[in-house]
Design a protein around this motif. Structure first.
Motif, PDB file in Angstrom:
ATOM      1  N   UNK A   1       0.848  -1.186   0.000  1.00  0.00           N
ATOM      2  CA  UNK A   1       0.000   0.000   0.000  1.00  0.00           C
ATOM      3  C   UNK A   1       0.883   1.235   0.000  1.00  0.00           C
ATOM      4  N   UNK A   2       1.189   1.747  -1.182  1.00  0.00           N
ATOM      5  CA  UNK A   2       2.168   2.835  -1.274  1.00  0.00           C
ATOM      6  C   UNK A   2       1.542   4.212  -1.118  1.00  0.00           C
ATOM      7  N   UNK A   3       0.205   4.297  -1.263  1.00  0.00           N
ATOM      8  CA  UNK A   3      -0.487   5.568  -1.030  1.00  0.00           C
ATOM      9  C   UNK A   3      -1.964   5.287  -0.804  1.00  0.00           C
ATOM     10  N   UNK A   4      -2.674   6.323  -0.327  1.00  0.00           N
ATOM     11  CA  UNK A   4      -4.117   6.217  -0.131  1.00  0.00           C
ATOM     12  C   UNK A   4      -4.766   7.518  -0.585  1.00  0.00           C
ATOM     13  N   UNK A   5      -6.028   7.412  -0.992  1.00  0.00           N
ATOM     14  CA  UNK A   5      -6.769   8.603  -1.407  1.00  0.00           C
ATOM     15  C   UNK A   5      -7.861   8.891  -0.386  1.00  0.00           C
ATOM     16  N   UNK A   6      -8.033  10.168  -0.095  1.00  0.00           N
ATOM     17  CA  UNK A   6      -9.093  10.542   0.826  1.00  0.00           C
ATOM     18  C   UNK A   6      -9.449  12.002   0.666  1.00  0.00           C
ATOM     19  N   UNK A   7     -10.270  12.501   1.577  1.00  0.00           N
ATOM     20  CA  UNK A   7     -10.682  13.896   1.534  1.00  0.00           C
ATOM     21  C   UNK A   7     -10.138  14.621   2.753  1.00  0.00           C
ATOM     22  N   UNK A   8      -9.676  15.827   2.526  1.00  0.00           N
ATOM     23  CA  UNK A   8      -9.208  16.661   3.627  1.00  0.00           C
ATOM     24  C   UNK A   8     -10.385  17.257   4.374  1.00  0.00           C
ATOM     25  N   UNK A   9     -10.094  17.974   5.465  1.00  0.00           N
ATOM     26  CA  UNK A   9     -11.157  18.576   6.280  1.00  0.00           C
ATOM     27  C   UNK A   9     -12.048  19.522   5.475  1.00  0.00           C
ATOM     28  N   UNK A  10     -11.505  20.134   4.417  1.00  0.00           N
ATOM     29  CA  UNK A  10     -12.300  21.064   3.609  1.00  0.00           C
ATOM     30  C   UNK A  10     -12.972  20.373   2.424  1.00  0.00           C
ATOM     31  N   UNK A  11     -12.865  19.046   2.349  1.00  0.00           N
ATOM     32  CA  UNK A  11     -13.548  18.307   1.296  1.00  0.00           C
ATOM     33  C   UNK A  11     -12.739  18.144   0.017  1.00  0.00           C
ATOM     34  N   UNK A  12     -11.525  18.703  -0.010  1.00  0.00           N
ATOM     35  CA  UNK A  12     -10.700  18.558  -1.203  1.00  0.00           C
ATOM     36  C   UNK A  12      -9.981  17.209  -1.175  1.00  0.00           C
ATOM     37  N   UNK A  13      -9.624  16.725  -2.367  1.00  0.00           N
ATOM     38  CA  UNK A  13      -8.996  15.412  -2.435  1.00  0.00           C
ATOM     39  C   UNK A  13      -7.554  15.484  -1.944  1.00  0.00           C
ATOM     40  N   UNK A  14      -7.205  14.567  -1.066  1.00  0.00           N
ATOM     41  CA  UNK A  14      -5.861  14.500  -0.505  1.00  0.00           C
ATOM     42  C   UNK A  14      -5.280  13.112  -0.776  1.00  0.00           C
ATOM     43  N   UNK A  15      -3.961  13.084  -0.846  1.00  0.00           N
ATOM     44  CA  UNK A  15      -3.258  11.814  -0.989  1.00  0.00           C
ATOM     45  C   UNK A  15      -2.395  11.605   0.249  1.00  0.00           C
ATOM     46  N   UNK A  16      -2.519  10.437   0.838  1.00  0.00           N
ATOM     47  CA  UNK A  16      -1.632  10.048   1.934  1.00  0.00           C
ATOM     48  C   UNK A  16      -0.533   9.176   1.325  1.00  0.00           C
ATOM     49  N   UNK A  17       0.654   9.710   1.270  1.00  0.00           N
ATOM     50  CA  UNK A  17       1.776   8.986   0.672  1.00  0.00           C
ATOM     51  C   UNK A  17       2.482   8.188   1.767  1.00  0.00           C
ATOM     52  N   UNK A  18       2.722   6.921   1.487  1.00  0.00           N
ATOM     53  CA  UNK A  18       3.516   6.111   2.406  1.00  0.00           C
ATOM     54  C   UNK A  18       4.988   6.424   2.137  1.00  0.00           C
ATOM     55  N   UNK A  19       5.564   7.208   3.034  1.00  0.00           N
ATOM     56  CA  UNK A  19       6.924   7.708   2.831  1.00  0.00           C
ATOM     57  C   UNK A  19       7.921   6.560   2.690  1.00  0.00           C
TER      58      UNK A  19
END
Ligand SMILES: [Zn+2]
Length: 119
Positions: A80-98
């Motif tokens: 699992x090298x990254x994940x997609x989600x929404x930030x607190x303001x509803x914009x799309x964010x990427x969680x990168x596995x460093x």
């Protein structure tokens, strides 16, 4: 201090590859149930700073709990090298596995605790 720049990363087998622009601050060690099991160390970036180079068809989506985050992983090697989600303001964010970036000296970074368990 890690410098701002473009980093390449991806899964173990090489099918999933991406580029991300980040200064790697902050880097977080999350205590949620999946990060704990994966040993993931994360940094969050807006979706515009992330580009999937290859492997869109190799990703499998995994969701749990509130099903807010798409915990994508490579169907061949399981990373699992990254994940997609929404930030607190509803914009799309990427969680990168460093840990999945090519050029990172993880020992030079100081991950901050992140209380993902409480989200
Ligand atoms: Zn893979």
């Amino acid at each position: 201090m890690p410098e701002t720049g473009k980093h390449s990363g991806g899964c173990h087998c090489g099918r999933v590859r991406y580029e991300v622009t980040t200064n790697l601050t902050p880097v977080m060690s999350c205590n949620c149930s999946i990060c704990q099991k994966r040993g993931a160390v994360l940094t969050f970036v807006p979706a515009a700073q992330f580009a999937l180079v290859s492997g869109a068809d190799d990703l499998t989506d995994y969701q749990f709990n509130k099903k807010i985050v798409h915990h994508l992983f490579c169907r061949t090697c399981g990373i699992g090298s990254f994940a997609r989600g929404l930030g607190p303001d509803g914009s799309e964010m990427i969680a990168v596995n460093v840990r999945c970036l090519d050029d990172i000296d993880l020992d030079a970074l100081t991950p901050m605790p992140f209380d993902g368990k409480s989200l």
